[in-house]
Design a protein around this motif. Sequence first.
Motif, short mmCIF file in Angstrom:
data_model
loop_
_atom_site.label_atom_id
_atom_site.label_comp_id
_atom_site.label_asym_id
_atom_site.label_seq_id
_atom_site.Cartn_x
_atom_site.Cartn_y
_atom_site.Cartn_z
N LYS A 296 1.19 -1.58 0.09
CA LYS A 296 -0.30 0.08 -0.01
C LYS A 296 0.79 1.26 -0.41
O LYS A 296 0.74 2.10 -0.81
CB LYS A 296 -0.57 -0.25 1.08
N ARG A 297 2.29 1.35 0.68
CA ARG A 297 2.69 2.26 0.76
C ARG A 297 3.56 2.66 -0.52
O ARG A 297 3.00 3.87 -0.75
CB ARG A 297 3.78 2.12 1.49
N GLU A 298 3.86 1.98 -1.09
CA GLU A 298 4.92 1.73 -2.66
C GLU A 298 3.69 2.04 -3.23
O GLU A 298 3.16 2.92 -4.70
CB GLU A 298 5.68 0.87 -3.27
N TYR A 299 1.69 1.75 -3.39
CA TYR A 299 0.69 2.12 -3.94
C TYR A 299 0.17 3.27 -4.09
O TYR A 299 0.48 4.08 -5.42
CB TYR A 299 -0.33 1.12 -4.14
N ILE A 300 0.84 3.90 -3.19
CA ILE A 300 0.44 5.26 -2.91
C ILE A 300 0.89 6.49 -3.22
O ILE A 300 1.29 7.27 -3.77
CB ILE A 300 0.16 5.67 -1.05
N GLN A 306 -1.21 10.25 -10.22
CA GLN A 306 -2.26 10.10 -11.12
C GLN A 306 -4.00 9.59 -9.89
O GLN A 306 -4.71 10.70 -11.33
CB GLN A 306 -2.52 8.06 -11.18
N ALA A 307 -4.00 9.62 -8.95
CA ALA A 307 -5.14 10.05 -7.82
C ALA A 307 -5.79 11.48 -7.78
O ALA A 307 -6.62 11.61 -8.11
CB ALA A 307 -4.64 9.51 -6.66
N ILE A 308 -4.85 12.35 -8.14
CA ILE A 308 -4.76 13.42 -8.11
C ILE A 308 -5.37 14.32 -8.87
O ILE A 308 -6.70 14.96 -9.48
CB ILE A 308 -4.15 14.67 -7.95
N ALA A 335 -9.66 15.49 3.48
CA ALA A 335 -9.13 14.52 1.67
C ALA A 335 -10.01 12.90 1.54
O ALA A 335 -9.03 12.62 2.91
CB ALA A 335 -7.37 14.49 1.04
N ARG A 336 -10.63 12.86 0.85
CA ARG A 336 -10.49 10.99 0.68
C ARG A 336 -10.79 10.00 -0.70
O ARG A 336 -10.20 10.95 -1.59
CB ARG A 336 -12.17 10.89 1.26
N TRP A 337 -9.82 9.28 -0.41
CA TRP A 337 -8.96 8.71 -2.00
C TRP A 337 -10.36 7.47 -2.12
O TRP A 337 -9.80 6.42 -0.93
CB TRP A 337 -8.60 8.76 -1.22
N ARG A 338 -10.87 7.21 -3.58
CA ARG A 338 -11.78 6.50 -3.40
C ARG A 338 -11.01 5.55 -4.21
O ARG A 338 -11.20 6.03 -5.90
CB ARG A 338 -13.41 6.41 -3.85
N ASP A 339 -10.61 4.79 -4.27
CA ASP A 339 -9.41 4.16 -5.81
C ASP A 339 -10.02 3.42 -6.64
O ASP A 339 -11.03 2.29 -5.88
CB ASP A 339 -8.35 3.38 -4.65
N PRO A 340 -9.79 3.35 -7.40
CA PRO A 340 -10.40 2.48 -8.83
C PRO A 340 -9.65 0.91 -8.28
O PRO A 340 -11.03 -0.01 -9.11
CB PRO A 340 -10.27 2.88 -10.23
N ILE A 341 -9.48 0.36 -7.93
CA ILE A 341 -8.55 -0.78 -7.30
C ILE A 341 -9.01 -1.78 -6.30
O ILE A 341 -9.25 -2.65 -6.21
CB ILE A 341 -6.76 -1.24 -8.16
N HIS A 342 -8.23 -0.97 -5.08
CA HIS A 342 -7.91 -0.75 -4.08
C HIS A 342 -9.41 -0.20 -3.02
O HIS A 342 -9.92 -0.46 -1.48
CB HIS A 342 -6.85 -0.47 -3.05
N GLY A 343 -10.19 0.13 -3.74
CA GLY A 343 -11.91 0.95 -3.65
C GLY A 343 -11.14 1.85 -1.99
O GLY A 343 -9.92 2.89 -2.37
N ILE A 344 -11.56 2.42 -1.41
CA ILE A 344 -12.28 3.55 -0.39
C ILE A 344 -10.45 2.89 0.63
O ILE A 344 -9.97 2.23 1.23
CB ILE A 344 -12.23 3.56 1.58
N ILE A 345 -9.08 4.66 0.53
CA ILE A 345 -7.79 3.52 1.03
C ILE A 345 -7.80 5.15 2.25
O ILE A 345 -8.17 6.39 1.95
CB ILE A 345 -6.54 4.04 0.58
#
Length: 608
Positions: A296-300, A306-308, A335-345
């Motif tokens: 998750k750390r490396e993914y973030i 891209q998330a922004i 800030a709320r991160w809704r990831d298309p792969i991992h869902g809510i981070i």
Amino acid sequence: MGVRNFTNTDFSKKYIQNSLSLVPGGFLIYRADESEEILFANRTLLDIFECETDEQFFEITGGTFKGLVYSEDLQDVEYSIKLQANAGGDPHDHNHYRIMTRSGKLKYVEDFGRLYDDPDEGLLYYVFVTSTHNKVDVLTGLPSRWLFMKLAEHWGQKATEDGGHPIVISFDFTGMKSYNNRMGLDAGDKILTTFAEILRNNFGSDRCSRFGEDHFYAFCDDSDSDHILDSVIIDFNTSATNAQSLPIRIGISPFNPDISMNIACNRAKAAADSLKGTQETSCARFNEIMSKSIWKREYIISHIHQAINERWVDPHYQPVVRTLNGRLCNLEALARWRDPIHGIIPPADFIPILEENGLSYKLDMYIVERVVTMLQHRLKEGLPVVPISVNISRSDFDYCDPVKLISDSCDAHDVRHNLIAVEITESALMSDQETIRTAIERFHAAGFEVWMDDFGSGYSSLNVLKDFDFDEIKIDMAFLRDFNERSRKIVTMAVKMAKSLGIHTLAEGVETEEHIDFLKSIGCERIQGYYYGKPDAITDQLQHLKQNGITFESRETATFYQKTGLLDFDSKTPLALFFFDGKCFTPIFMNSEYTKRLRLPARASRSR
């Protein structure tokens, strides 16, 4: 000698024409369009790239700005340029990045660019480029993060070629925040500077670094690690800092040319984090089991841009309600991160990672831009607005100028500065106090309020009221989790102390009506928490407020309550607050002594 016209001279002169070639720094002009075509580069820029001819320079850059920047840094640089150019005001940018020379060396450079609309060529960027000077951590004097990366990568590659086994070591203290809270920030800084000197003595001044707060890193060959670490631990435990109560978590990760130094540092940190909960100095080596825990750390880190850009991250707004009138007086943007792969981070996952890796400024400035744009829309539509608070991390100041960027964004969107309040996170106070003090002064001069977040946790003690000029403190309602008499007294005294210093008060994490009644009785001005609403998208939040009958506070009403909010309501003297509209009085607040007096018989009341 007469007065010369220095800015409007004869441009046909040879010495003027030579200036672009002889200026002590690289200079280029490129098109501000998708091609980013370089139209001009001076001789010094070619020298920086170790090129003797234009053909060689074109060969390694492709004749474009995007080809000039090292590929791993390009996305960061282009995003930063876009962010600064769109902030409004003077369209210029300031960036640090790497380049690769013709011989394959990586160099760190610093550039200063300005956007200009040429009447003949269209939009152009004029850019001055220079090799960056070595930078150090202000508190400890150790190499800064980016310089450490450069030194470690260079040494690690050479050590590998020579048959060595280079490693990166992460050091974290257990209980540093509690130590700061007990002993004060000066004592905590003494621990950090002492430990920095110990690392410098054992590893060498160019082989260790502080990345911020209590996070230290070093590199060496694995064959030397045991005796060096033993020496570090002994030196620290026998130092005159009274720090024996602070165990050190040590993580080790191998480094090889197949991975970046950033990843190696993250893996060393993951190994150190695996020791959380231990109460003595311990060491762990990174292994494949840990690699699963740091995906998750490396993914973030690799996906924040891209998330922004694709808006996987959105601002959600939580209401802040005025205690005395029950109206909406503020919103906080989160800030709320809704990831298309991992869902809510969860924010607790991505925010610390971004802060540790110097990326939080991208998130924070993005949220600011979204908030200001939303306010601009509502103002243009004639819709009601209230001030919105945004969060700023300490590391933001290392990578950008938040004061200027926020000011420029507001100005570019015609949004009043007093519609934005800046929240400084607790971690910001862990180091470099002068930077925070200066930032608060500049925010105030620019017309922004500055709030202290999480008052009552970590270092956030009464020292904050003494050391920093905050407009408001946000009291952590974890104090009232047990809601006993002791916790009530602590919160009451915090509110009284703040009011006596002219500091406004807000309680966050409020969940029950019992909390509401208590906070109102002691004069806490504003309330935030799930009792009034969870963070949500602006449209959904406004609908929720409407359904619950919570209306916007007007600008005039807010001014009135801003002044009355500093009154001490927790008094043994009967006290009441009334609003007079020219015709009648409306009661706003009556303290317990006043209501007791009202219940007395009329004669007794007159006899006193």
